[in-house]
Design a protein around this motif. Sequence first.
Motif, PDB file in Angstrom:
ATOM      1  N   GLY A  55      -9.131 -27.136  14.337  1.00  0.00           N
ATOM      2  CA  GLY A  55      -8.582 -27.929  13.191  1.00  0.00           C
ATOM      3  C   GLY A  55      -7.978 -29.029  13.808  1.00  0.00           C
ATOM      4  O   GLY A  55      -7.757 -29.288  14.917  1.00  0.00           O
ATOM      5  N   THR A  56      -7.497 -29.957  12.892  1.00  0.00           N
ATOM      6  CA  THR A  56      -6.681 -31.051  13.343  1.00  0.00           C
ATOM      7  C   THR A  56      -5.536 -31.186  12.277  1.00  0.00           C
ATOM      8  O   THR A  56      -5.612 -30.852  10.919  1.00  0.00           O
ATOM      9  N   MET A  57      -4.326 -31.347  12.881  1.00  0.00           N
ATOM     10  CA  MET A  57      -3.228 -31.711  11.545  1.00  0.00           C
ATOM     11  C   MET A  57      -3.256 -32.979  11.235  1.00  0.00           C
ATOM     12  O   MET A  57      -3.709 -33.984  11.770  1.00  0.00           O
ATOM     13  N   THR A  58      -2.743 -33.100   9.943  1.00  0.00           N
ATOM     14  CA  THR A  58      -2.967 -34.231   9.151  1.00  0.00           C
ATOM     15  C   THR A  58      -1.963 -35.175   9.513  1.00  0.00           C
ATOM     16  O   THR A  58      -2.017 -36.471   9.074  1.00  0.00           O
ATOM     17  N   ALA A  59      -0.882 -34.793   9.989  1.00  0.00           N
ATOM     18  CA  ALA A  59       0.225 -35.700  10.641  1.00  0.00           C
ATOM     19  C   ALA A  59      -0.111 -36.003  11.836  1.00  0.00           C
ATOM     20  O   ALA A  59      -0.286 -35.067  12.573  1.00  0.00           O
ATOM     21  N   ARG A  60       0.111 -37.489  12.144  1.00  0.00           N
ATOM     22  CA  ARG A  60      -0.279 -37.692  13.585  1.00  0.00           C
ATOM     23  C   ARG A  60       1.193 -37.818  14.174  1.00  0.00           C
ATOM     24  O   ARG A  60       2.155 -37.759  13.690  1.00  0.00           O
ATOM     25  N   GLN A  61       1.139 -37.548  15.610  1.00  0.00           N
ATOM     26  CA  GLN A  61       2.357 -37.270  16.390  1.00  0.00           C
ATOM     27  C   GLN A  61       2.424 -38.445  17.780  1.00  0.00           C
ATOM     28  O   GLN A  61       1.225 -38.464  18.526  1.00  0.00           O
ATOM     29  N   VAL A  62       3.540 -38.454  18.124  1.00  0.00           N
ATOM     30  CA  VAL A  62       3.770 -39.213  19.417  1.00  0.00           C
ATOM     31  C   VAL A  62       5.047 -38.428  20.221  1.00  0.00           C
ATOM     32  O   VAL A  62       5.919 -38.147  19.223  1.00  0.00           O
ATOM     33  N   CYS A  63       4.910 -38.051  21.296  1.00  0.00           N
ATOM     34  CA  CYS A  63       6.259 -37.429  21.938  1.00  0.00           C
ATOM     35  C   CYS A  63       6.758 -38.197  22.998  1.00  0.00           C
ATOM     36  O   CYS A  63       6.331 -39.172  23.444  1.00  0.00           O
ATOM     37  N   LEU A  64       8.091 -37.833  23.167  1.00  0.00           N
ATOM     38  CA  LEU A  64       8.996 -38.437  24.133  1.00  0.00           C
ATOM     39  C   LEU A  64       9.600 -37.331  25.142  1.00  0.00           C
ATOM     40  O   LEU A  64      10.031 -36.334  24.445  1.00  0.00           O
ATOM     41  N   GLY A  65       9.824 -37.770  26.406  1.00  0.00           N
ATOM     42  CA  GLY A  65      10.595 -36.845  27.186  1.00  0.00           C
ATOM     43  C   GLY A  65       9.499 -35.636  27.879  1.00  0.00           C
ATOM     44  O   GLY A  65       9.211 -35.426  28.826  1.00  0.00           O
ATOM     45  N   ARG A  66       9.106 -34.751  26.873  1.00  0.00           N
ATOM     46  CA  ARG A  66       7.863 -33.750  27.009  1.00  0.00           C
ATOM     47  C   ARG A  66       6.850 -33.915  26.108  1.00  0.00           C
ATOM     48  O   ARG A  66       7.091 -34.131  24.738  1.00  0.00           O
ATOM     49  N   HIS A  67       5.520 -33.746  26.461  1.00  0.00           N
ATOM     50  CA  HIS A  67       4.479 -33.939  25.435  1.00  0.00           C
ATOM     51  C   HIS A  67       4.072 -32.364  24.851  1.00  0.00           C
ATOM     52  O   HIS A  67       3.906 -31.768  25.621  1.00  0.00           O
ATOM     53  N   TRP A  68       4.377 -32.353  23.546  1.00  0.00           N
ATOM     54  CA  TRP A  68       3.949 -31.119  22.956  1.00  0.00           C
ATOM     55  C   TRP A  68       2.632 -30.986  22.508  1.00  0.00           C
ATOM     56  O   TRP A  68       1.833 -31.931  22.089  1.00  0.00           O
ATOM     57  N   TYR A  69       1.897 -29.849  22.952  1.00  0.00           N
ATOM     58  CA  TYR A  69       0.509 -29.681  22.270  1.00  0.00           C
ATOM     59  C   TYR A  69       0.636 -28.086  21.885  1.00  0.00           C
ATOM     60  O   TYR A  69       1.396 -27.242  22.570  1.00  0.00           O
ATOM     61  N   PRO A  70      -0.362 -27.742  21.189  1.00  0.00           N
ATOM     62  CA  PRO A  70      -0.284 -26.029  20.524  1.00  0.00           C
ATOM     63  C   PRO A  70      -0.615 -25.333  21.806  1.00  0.00           C
ATOM     64  O   PRO A  70      -1.908 -25.234  22.240  1.00  0.00           O
ATOM     65  N   TYR A  71       0.202 -24.245  22.419  1.00  0.00           N
ATOM     66  CA  TYR A  71       1.611 -24.292  21.908  1.00  0.00           C
ATOM     67  C   TYR A  71       2.606 -24.361  23.107  1.00  0.00           C
ATOM     68  O   TYR A  71       2.950 -23.278  23.673  1.00  0.00           O
ATOM     69  N   GLY A  72       2.686 -25.534  23.601  1.00  0.00           N
ATOM     70  CA  GLY A  72       3.541 -25.604  24.781  1.00  0.00           C
ATOM     71  C   GLY A  72       3.784 -27.024  25.204  1.00  0.00           C
ATOM     72  O   GLY A  72       3.773 -27.894  24.263  1.00  0.00           O
TER      73      GLY A  72
END
Length: 216
Positions: A55-72
Amino acid sequence: MDAELFPRTRTQVAPGAVHLPDWLDAAGQSGLLAACREWARPPAGLRTVRTPGGGTMTARQVCLGRHWYPYGYAATAVDGDGAPVKPFPAWLGDLGRRAVADALGPGQAAAAAYDIALINFYDADARMGMHRDADENSPAPVVSLSLGDTCVFRFGNTATRARPWTDVELRSGDLFVFGGPSRLAYHGVPKVHPGTAPPELGLTGRLNITLRVGGP
């Protein structure tokens, strides 16, 4: 709103979970929005998050410092363009510690060395299911800042995604901090109210900036 029948005040939603309305003034909101727009640009920019189930999350995302992805966490945008994640700026860490000091007291803020930011963009149809921020190795409080459209923020309990929960209205400039016994509480966003952003901000949609300490 210019006039409130019941003025919004500081609220402890649960032990260790505090809502501070209007914490960021207009200038602070505009400055943070300008930074978010720069962070959202590629490389390692705003992306659609895909879950392990396809599936996909409906909220889009950008990360700083470390990149979060499910689940790490990773050093690069492993589920995006593969580019190195953007650095976490020192001023954002200072903002996070000031937020914790205002919400929970200076003692909680002293050891909060914020080094990760997850920035979620919600359009009118975006939602966030009930989840816990449990991928960090630090118990430091999570700092959540809202820009743009008002949302319903559902703050639950630490045992289950189901009730009991409390629905909180988060408007542009609001601060929500949760730590201590509420650090691993389930929470989500069941609704965004489109067209409610301050017109002078120049933002259509909602941005949520969450600051975290990754830990060792």
